[in-house]
Design a protein around this motif. Structure first.
Motif, PDB file in Angstrom:
ATOM      1  N   ASN A   2       0.987  -1.239   0.003  1.00  0.00           N
ATOM      2  CA  ASN A   2       0.022  -0.093   0.110  1.00  0.00           C
ATOM      3  C   ASN A   2       0.859   1.398   0.107  1.00  0.00           C
ATOM      4  N   GLY A   3       2.118   1.396   0.126  1.00  0.00           N
ATOM      5  CA  GLY A   3       3.112   2.430   0.002  1.00  0.00           C
ATOM      6  C   GLY A   3       3.024   3.244   1.130  1.00  0.00           C
ATOM      7  N   GLN A   4       2.846   2.702   2.352  1.00  0.00           N
ATOM      8  CA  GLN A   4       2.676   3.418   3.623  1.00  0.00           C
ATOM      9  C   GLN A   4       4.114   3.191   4.425  1.00  0.00           C
ATOM     10  N   ASN A   5       5.136   2.422   4.003  1.00  0.00           N
ATOM     11  CA  ASN A   5       6.379   2.184   4.469  1.00  0.00           C
ATOM     12  C   ASN A   5       7.415   2.383   3.541  1.00  0.00           C
ATOM     13  N   ARG A   6       8.265   3.384   4.096  1.00  0.00           N
ATOM     14  CA  ARG A   6       9.436   3.976   3.234  1.00  0.00           C
ATOM     15  C   ARG A   6      10.334   2.822   2.654  1.00  0.00           C
ATOM     16  N   LYS A   7      10.366   1.880   3.493  1.00  0.00           N
ATOM     17  CA  LYS A   7      11.440   0.742   2.731  1.00  0.00           C
ATOM     18  C   LYS A   7      10.784  -0.160   1.809  1.00  0.00           C
ATOM     19  N   ASP A   8       9.635   0.194   1.556  1.00  0.00           N
ATOM     20  CA  ASP A   8       9.007  -0.685   0.403  1.00  0.00           C
ATOM     21  C   ASP A   8       8.882  -0.043  -0.991  1.00  0.00           C
ATOM     22  N   GLY A  31       2.784   5.915 -12.614  1.00  0.00           N
ATOM     23  CA  GLY A  31       4.225   6.263 -13.035  1.00  0.00           C
ATOM     24  C   GLY A  31       5.471   5.562 -12.368  1.00  0.00           C
ATOM     25  N   THR A  32       6.491   5.986 -12.795  1.00  0.00           N
ATOM     26  CA  THR A  32       7.561   5.484 -12.331  1.00  0.00           C
ATOM     27  C   THR A  32       8.360   6.159 -11.231  1.00  0.00           C
ATOM     28  N   VAL A  33       8.677   5.757  -9.916  1.00  0.00           N
ATOM     29  CA  VAL A  33       9.195   6.787  -8.743  1.00  0.00           C
ATOM     30  C   VAL A  33      10.765   7.342  -9.421  1.00  0.00           C
ATOM     31  N   LYS A  34      10.908   8.488  -9.152  1.00  0.00           N
ATOM     32  CA  LYS A  34      11.870   9.115  -9.352  1.00  0.00           C
ATOM     33  C   LYS A  34      12.806   9.299  -8.236  1.00  0.00           C
ATOM     34  N   ASP A  35      11.993  10.149  -7.068  1.00  0.00           N
ATOM     35  CA  ASP A  35      12.440  10.521  -5.940  1.00  0.00           C
ATOM     36  C   ASP A  35      11.712  10.305  -4.892  1.00  0.00           C
ATOM     37  N   ILE A  36      12.208  10.012  -3.759  1.00  0.00           N
ATOM     38  CA  ILE A  36      11.303   9.554  -2.522  1.00  0.00           C
ATOM     39  C   ILE A  36      11.267  11.226  -1.570  1.00  0.00           C
ATOM     40  N   SER A  40      10.048  10.451   6.946  1.00  0.00           N
ATOM     41  CA  SER A  40       9.912   9.549   7.901  1.00  0.00           C
ATOM     42  C   SER A  40       9.694   8.129   7.331  1.00  0.00           C
ATOM     43  N   SER A  41       9.942   7.028   8.035  1.00  0.00           N
ATOM     44  CA  SER A  41       9.816   5.808   8.003  1.00  0.00           C
ATOM     45  C   SER A  41       8.649   4.951   7.623  1.00  0.00           C
ATOM     46  N   THR A  42       7.393   5.805   8.035  1.00  0.00           N
ATOM     47  CA  THR A  42       6.077   5.538   7.516  1.00  0.00           C
ATOM     48  C   THR A  42       4.985   6.621   7.424  1.00  0.00           C
ATOM     49  N   HIS A  43       4.012   6.603   6.614  1.00  0.00           N
ATOM     50  CA  HIS A  43       2.976   7.613   6.617  1.00  0.00           C
ATOM     51  C   HIS A  43       1.792   7.139   6.448  1.00  0.00           C
TER      52      HIS A  43
END
Length: 65
Positions: A2-8, A31-36, A40-43
């Motif tokens: 679901n995209g709530q964890n930064r590590k994923d 789309g494709t991720v370029k930058d995070i 924080s580790s979760t949101h």
């Protein structure tokens, strides 16, 4: 996922994001991720990312293709 964890979330992943302007309707943008952008580790609303085309939004779904 679901995209709530930064590590994923990593650059190069195919994701669906919700743009700020589309938060009320829930319309997703693919789309494709370029930058995070989230530090924080979760949101709870999803990790904020910038896509390769420059659009910024929160990750709602990660595609495992």
């Amino acid at each position: 996922m679901n995209g709530q964890n930064r590590k994923d979330v990593t650059p190069g992943l195919l994701v669906d994001i919700v743009l700020k302007a589309d938060q009320k309707t829930g319309k997703l943008t693919h789309g494709t991720v370029k930058d995070i952008l989230t530090k924080s580790s979760t949101h709870p609303h999803g990790i904020k990312v910038r896509l390769t085309d420059g659009q910024v939004g929160r990750v709602q779904k990660i595609h495992n293709d």
